[in-house]
Design an enzyme around this catalytic site. Structure first.
Site, mmCIF file in Angstrom:
data_model
loop_
_atom_site.group_PDB
_atom_site.id
_atom_site.type_symbol
_atom_site.label_atom_id
_atom_site.label_comp_id
_atom_site.label_asym_id
_atom_site.label_seq_id
_atom_site.Cartn_x
_atom_site.Cartn_y
_atom_site.Cartn_z
ATOM 1 N N LYS A 195 14.971 -9.601 -29.442
ATOM 2 C CA LYS A 195 15.483 -9.566 -28.059
ATOM 3 C C LYS A 195 14.395 -8.942 -27.192
ATOM 4 O O LYS A 195 13.978 -7.811 -27.431
ATOM 5 C CB LYS A 195 16.753 -8.731 -27.946
ATOM 6 N N GLU A 208 5.543 10.299 -18.124
ATOM 7 C CA GLU A 208 4.923 8.978 -18.025
ATOM 8 C C GLU A 208 5.387 8.314 -16.729
ATOM 9 O O GLU A 208 6.576 8.080 -16.548
ATOM 10 C CB GLU A 208 5.341 8.122 -19.230
HETATM 11 P P1 NAP Z 1 13.009 0.545 -22.310
HETATM 12 O O1 NAP Z 1 13.840 0.742 -21.111
HETATM 13 O O2 NAP Z 1 13.162 1.492 -23.442
HETATM 14 O O3 NAP Z 1 13.320 -0.950 -22.780
HETATM 15 C C1 NAP Z 1 12.648 -1.555 -23.853
HETATM 16 C C2 NAP Z 1 13.560 -2.550 -24.514
HETATM 17 O O4 NAP Z 1 14.723 -1.870 -24.996
HETATM 18 C C3 NAP Z 1 14.063 -3.652 -23.592
HETATM 19 O O5 NAP Z 1 14.157 -4.853 -24.329
HETATM 20 C C4 NAP Z 1 15.461 -3.155 -23.228
HETATM 21 O O6 NAP Z 1 16.353 -4.189 -22.862
HETATM 22 C C5 NAP Z 1 15.879 -2.550 -24.550
HETATM 23 N N1 NAP Z 1 17.008 -1.608 -24.463
HETATM 24 C C6 NAP Z 1 17.592 -1.071 -23.364
HETATM 25 N N2 NAP Z 1 18.609 -0.267 -23.735
HETATM 26 C C7 NAP Z 1 18.670 -0.299 -25.088
HETATM 27 C C8 NAP Z 1 19.499 0.325 -26.063
HETATM 28 N N3 NAP Z 1 20.481 1.157 -25.737
HETATM 29 N N4 NAP Z 1 19.265 0.080 -27.371
HETATM 30 C C9 NAP Z 1 18.265 -0.742 -27.731
HETATM 31 N N5 NAP Z 1 17.457 -1.372 -26.860
HETATM 32 C C10 NAP Z 1 17.647 -1.147 -25.556
HETATM 33 O O7 NAP Z 1 11.472 0.540 -21.982
HETATM 34 P P2 NAP Z 1 10.766 -0.243 -20.815
HETATM 35 O O8 NAP Z 1 10.930 0.560 -19.595
HETATM 36 O O9 NAP Z 1 11.183 -1.660 -20.809
HETATM 37 O O10 NAP Z 1 9.248 -0.248 -21.314
HETATM 38 C C11 NAP Z 1 8.324 0.657 -20.906
HETATM 39 C C12 NAP Z 1 8.097 1.687 -22.000
HETATM 40 O O11 NAP Z 1 7.549 1.060 -23.140
HETATM 41 C C13 NAP Z 1 7.076 2.725 -21.592
HETATM 42 O O12 NAP Z 1 7.542 3.991 -21.967
HETATM 43 C C14 NAP Z 1 5.841 2.339 -22.393
HETATM 44 O O13 NAP Z 1 4.958 3.395 -22.639
HETATM 45 C C15 NAP Z 1 6.459 1.821 -23.637
HETATM 46 N N6 NAP Z 1 5.494 0.984 -24.379
HETATM 47 C C16 NAP Z 1 4.958 1.445 -25.537
HETATM 48 C C17 NAP Z 1 4.038 0.688 -26.239
HETATM 49 C C18 NAP Z 1 3.424 1.167 -27.529
HETATM 50 O O14 NAP Z 1 2.786 0.369 -28.211
HETATM 51 N N7 NAP Z 1 3.596 2.422 -27.896
HETATM 52 C C19 NAP Z 1 3.654 -0.549 -25.729
HETATM 53 C C20 NAP Z 1 4.208 -0.984 -24.549
HETATM 54 C C21 NAP Z 1 5.148 -0.216 -23.877
HETATM 55 P P3 NAP Z 1 16.606 -4.527 -21.306
HETATM 56 O O15 NAP Z 1 15.307 -4.987 -20.790
HETATM 57 O O16 NAP Z 1 17.601 -5.607 -21.338
HETATM 58 O O17 NAP Z 1 17.093 -3.272 -20.661
#
Ligand code: NAP
Length: 474
Positions: free
Chosen positions: A170, A379
């Site tokens: 997903k 962040e």
């Molecule tokens: P996020 O809010 O945690 O969302 C990531 C994914 O999780 C999305 O597919 C989201 O779906 C889903 N999600 C939301 N609520 C969830 C739940 N309760 N249980 C399971 N999954 C759930 O993060 P983001 O804001 O999209 O991404 C940015 C973050 O990713 C930043 O902190 C960045 O540093 C991190 N990141 C880390 C890496 C690495 O390699 N370490 C690489 C890239 C990004 P929806 O979109 O439908 O809400």
């Protein structure tokens, strides 16, 4: 035109979801809807995992050579769809098209690399009367974010296929389009049914179901630390393997004897690309106090030279944030930085000059930042750099390590050897030394609250492997 995607890809075919309603995909540059994508529900999650479980019986027993051939077919078919994916990503999250073709889509090459690594699964080690063999971890549950959506998909799907795993994925609900294209590619090459299954919909609805599902052996998640921590807790009851790739607040130490112009330019461009929405971006620039004023002047000049604007313009360096929501988050952090006493070198909360709408943020640089300020600890995930002065190298290393995160870092010193010595003192999973480049054959992952897994390279394969020891008669 708003395109409607009405089906999920489960068990090798496009199926009507049991779930209801659609999620709208919005172009953050124009704020206009570009697609409507169907929502899966719990019944669809069950269907997808049942298909992946059934497929695992046969896919896990294929030879490395067979899997390598399938992955190479995927690679060639993906190569042919690269432009479609670059356009889809650019339209849904605002990465300028010329950059999207490189930083978003070049990851396709990793399929070729993981096709080669499939052979790794057939390596055996003899230890006295035992033979140690490698087996796939099983059915995988993948959840990915929106900042590099295809890269996140490839970093999980390619090694999982090579290892003999099957999967349900997903993607972030604001950027589902490249995943739908990928599913079309999977269908076009006739990958055995059930090996790859794609769900679309909201993480708030599907997330818990996917990370607790009894048929999921492993969860691999890339996203925020808050969601990652929740996933780790939720998947504990069924003792799943959990691989987390989370947030970062990466320090970048520039030393007294570094070539300042090149070092500062590298740092500024690194943060501003993809509008600062790069988990490993070097958002804390640590500069010796003796060269601070000089570095500030260079940083301002470089940031102000970057072209901000329309992502469809081939010459744009920085587009909008991926959504209005993300713009609001970044603007709040800029306000917080000002309230805490940091000073703007360039940028700020207003829209960039000449732009009247869309999720744009100016390339922003703060000076006089103390590492305890919120903008240096949290962040921001936007085009914002904190320039922090230091007096001694020991102090610089202490500041670098004073973070809950440990994803990446950078050092630019007078020599590579000196820089490596400093890099070894920083508690992060990676370090960019004297302007070194990203490498798809090197592992990427975090220390501390940046996660516990590794993606890419040989170590990226390890995440998907179980180890079995066979005790043979003497
Ligand atoms: P996020 O809010 O945690 O969302 C990531 C994914 O999780 C999305 O597919 C989201 O779906 C889903 N999600 C939301 N609520 C969830 C739940 N309760 N249980 C399971 N999954 C759930 O993060 P983001 O804001 O999209 O991404 C940015 C973050 O990713 C930043 O902190 C960045 O540093 C991190 N990141 C880390 C890496 C690495 O390699 N370490 C690489 C890239 C990004 P929806 O979109 O439908 O809400």
């Amino acid at each position: 035109m708003v395109k409607k995607y009405e089906k999920l890809f489960i068990n090798g075919e496009w199926v009507t979801p049991h779930g209801t309603g659609f999620t709208t995909v919005v172009n953050p540059a124009t704020e206009q809807p570009i697609a409507e994508v169907c929502n899966a529900d719990a019944t669809d999650v069950d269907r997808a995992f049942a298909a992946a479980r059934e497929a695992f019986k046969t896919w896990s027993q294929t030879s490395a050579k067979e899997r390598a051939e399938w992955i190479m077919k995927l690679y060639h078919a993906m190569e042919a769809r690269k432009e479609d994916m670059a356009q889809a990503i650019s339209a849904s999250m605002g990465c300028p098209i010329a950059k999207s073709r490189i930083i978003q889509v070049n990851c396709v090459v990793a399929f070729k690399k993981f096709a080669d690594r499939a052979a790794f699964m057939e390596e055996e080690t003899k230890v006295n009367n035992s033979v140690i063999v490698r087996e796939p971890v099983g059915v995988c549950s993948f959840i990915t974010p929106w900042n590099y959506p295809l890269y996140q998909l490839v970093g999980k799907v390619a090694p999982a296929l090579a290892a003999g795993c099957t999967m349900v994925i997903k993607e972030a609900s604001i950027t589902p389009l490249q995943g739908l294209i990928f599913a079309e590619v999977v269908e076009s090459i006739g990958l055995p049914k059930g090996v790859f299954n794609l769900l679309t919909g909201k993480g708030s609805v599907l997330g818990d179901l996917m990370v607790t599902h009894p048929e999921a052996d492993m969860v691999s998640f890339t996203g925020s630390t808050a969601t990652g921590a929740r996933i780790q807790k939720m998947s504990a009851d069924t003792v799943k393997r959990v691989c987390l790739e989370l947030g970062g607040k990466s320090p970048y130490i520039i030393t007294e004897d570094a070539p300042l112009e090149a070092a500062v330019k590298f740092g500024v461009e690194d943060v501003m690309i993809n509008s600062g929405q790069t988990c490993i971006c070097l958002s804390r620039m640590l500069v010796p106090a003796s060269r601070y004023e000089e570095a500030v002047v260079i940083a301002k000049r470089v940031a102000e030279s970057l072209k901000v604007g329309d992502p469809t313009d081939e010459s744009t360096y920085m587009g909008p944030m991926s959504s209005m929501g993300q713009r609001n988050t970044v603007v709040k952090y800029i306000e917080k930085g000002l309230a805490e006493g940091a000073k703007l070198v360039t940028g700020g909360v207003e829209l960039p000059e000449g732009i009247t709408g869309g999720a744009y943020v100016r390339p922003t640089i703060f000076r006089d930042v103390h590492n305890k300020m919120t903008i240096a600890q949290e962040e921001i995930f936007g085009p914002v750099i904190c320039m922090i002065p230091y007096s001694t190298l020991d102090e610089a290393v202490d500041i670098a390590n004073d973070s809950i995160y440990g994803l990446s870092s950078g050092v630019w010193a007078g020599s590579v050897a000196d820089a490596v010595k400093i890099a070894r003192r920083i508690r992060t999973g990676g370090c960019y030394v004297n302007g070194g480049d990203f490498n798809y054959d090197a592992p990427l992952g975090g220390y501390k609250q940046s996660g516990n897994g590794r993606e890419w390279g040989d170590f990226g394969m390890h995440e998907f492997i179980e180890i079995k020891s066979l005790q043979l008669p003497g």
